[in-house]
Write a protein that holds these residues in place. Sequence first.
Motif, mmCIF file in Angstrom:
data_model
loop_
_atom_site.group_PDB
_atom_site.id
_atom_site.type_symbol
_atom_site.label_atom_id
_atom_site.label_comp_id
_atom_site.label_asym_id
_atom_site.label_seq_id
_atom_site.Cartn_x
_atom_site.Cartn_y
_atom_site.Cartn_z
ATOM 1 N N LEU A 100 0.802 -1.184 -0.071
ATOM 2 C CA LEU A 100 -0.049 -0.058 -0.044
ATOM 3 C C LEU A 100 0.961 1.256 0.124
ATOM 4 O O LEU A 100 0.566 2.047 -0.746
ATOM 5 C CB LEU A 100 -0.821 -0.122 1.275
ATOM 6 C CG LEU A 100 -1.962 -1.039 0.950
ATOM 7 C CD1 LEU A 100 -2.939 -1.039 2.399
ATOM 8 C CD2 LEU A 100 -2.772 -1.147 -0.161
ATOM 9 N N GLU A 101 2.177 1.135 0.666
ATOM 10 C CA GLU A 101 2.888 2.335 0.717
ATOM 11 C C GLU A 101 3.541 2.528 -0.517
ATOM 12 O O GLU A 101 3.712 3.785 -1.067
ATOM 13 C CB GLU A 101 4.019 2.249 1.727
ATOM 14 C CG GLU A 101 3.485 2.196 3.235
ATOM 15 C CD GLU A 101 2.994 0.769 3.484
ATOM 16 O OE1 GLU A 101 2.810 0.071 2.818
ATOM 17 O OE2 GLU A 101 2.600 0.901 5.083
ATOM 18 N N ASP A 104 0.959 4.374 -2.646
ATOM 19 C CA ASP A 104 0.790 5.819 -2.270
ATOM 20 C C ASP A 104 1.936 6.427 -3.202
ATOM 21 O O ASP A 104 1.654 7.479 -3.624
ATOM 22 C CB ASP A 104 0.932 6.000 -0.964
ATOM 23 C CG ASP A 104 -0.406 5.676 -0.153
ATOM 24 O OD1 ASP A 104 -1.361 6.209 -0.711
ATOM 25 O OD2 ASP A 104 -0.310 5.024 0.943
ATOM 26 N N PRO A 133 -7.527 -4.413 -0.121
ATOM 27 C CA PRO A 133 -6.981 -3.071 0.228
ATOM 28 C C PRO A 133 -6.184 -2.478 -0.943
ATOM 29 O O PRO A 133 -6.201 -1.337 -1.104
ATOM 30 C CB PRO A 133 -5.836 -3.452 1.257
ATOM 31 C CG PRO A 133 -6.488 -4.780 1.924
ATOM 32 C CD PRO A 133 -7.019 -5.315 0.825
ATOM 33 N N ILE A 134 -5.743 -3.549 -1.744
ATOM 34 C CA ILE A 134 -5.133 -2.946 -3.118
ATOM 35 C C ILE A 134 -6.234 -2.298 -3.972
ATOM 36 O O ILE A 134 -5.931 -1.343 -4.306
ATOM 37 C CB ILE A 134 -4.287 -3.840 -3.823
ATOM 38 C CG1 ILE A 134 -3.359 -4.695 -3.087
ATOM 39 C CG2 ILE A 134 -3.849 -3.468 -5.301
ATOM 40 C CD1 ILE A 134 -2.001 -3.676 -2.998
ATOM 41 N N LYS A 137 -7.277 1.010 -2.494
ATOM 42 C CA LYS A 137 -6.436 2.223 -2.823
ATOM 43 C C LYS A 137 -6.553 2.722 -4.154
ATOM 44 O O LYS A 137 -6.405 3.873 -4.287
ATOM 45 C CB LYS A 137 -4.820 1.443 -2.332
ATOM 46 C CG LYS A 137 -3.675 2.489 -2.589
ATOM 47 C CD LYS A 137 -3.795 3.733 -1.479
ATOM 48 C CE LYS A 137 -3.623 3.201 -0.264
ATOM 49 N NZ LYS A 137 -3.569 4.219 0.845
#
Length: 286
Positions: A100-101, A104, A133-134, A137
């Motif tokens: 996730l980072e 971002d 979660p991907i 995002k």
Amino acid sequence: MIIDMHIHPIFYDAICEDEQELEFRKEAFGVFKQSPYGYEEMFAEMDYAKVDRAALLPLDLTTTEGGCIVTNEQVARLVKDYPDRFIGFASVDPRRADALEALDYAFGTLGLQGLKLNPAKQHFYPNEEFLYPIYEKCLEYNKPIIFHAGLSWEPNAITEYAHPLKFEAVAVRYPALRMCLAHFAWPFVREMVMLMIKYPNVYTDTSVLYLDSPEESIKRLFTVDMGPLWTDRALYRQIMFASNGPRFRQFKILRALEKVEMRDYAREGIYYKNALRFLGEEEEEW
């Protein structure tokens, strides 16, 4: 205008400084009889094929093969050199602890315009919960996803992971997530069409494996695998032009498509309008 939505820039000379990295790309991608070439050569090919812009796709294989087939930073470098010609996508290995980072950074700092995932090569089913979660995002940043779907020529790529039916739960759970299942999910064309009929957020592209000539394979796709009027009647908003370079050539796919009968609005959709909507650059209703 023509936008090619599927290019792997593995031999772009500007990002081929490292010989060891280049050998990794060749082995992981399964292409060996090519060598690096410069912008002048790549733009000559694009111009010959009437392609104005091309989407550049990296692939992060950190946990499966220990490296990347082109990194997000390398794609961003290419886009910085020619922002009018290139559309940069990101990739992330979804099993990375910092996935996730990394997204971002790719979307927020590098300014990349979408995500590329390859379930067959990265070894996941797209409907697995750890992917959620991907996807969320991508929704947070309003970025689309290009998935590899169907057969892959790449070594260590397992087709079962990329069967189009594995994507239906994602389309249901995330109706606002624009997702392209590339290559018409060949050979599962009818299943691919079923998804597009049911889910307007599901797209595909024309970078289809041609076992015969490109003309014969594209004609079969548009007139046998699908009914000859399906594109005009139902699918004209969800198919995008793509070549899958360097494995296949842009001008050959275009030449084959030009021989397929379809209405002007469907051809314009395939060549560029659907890509603009997929990228979120245009909200035009037509």
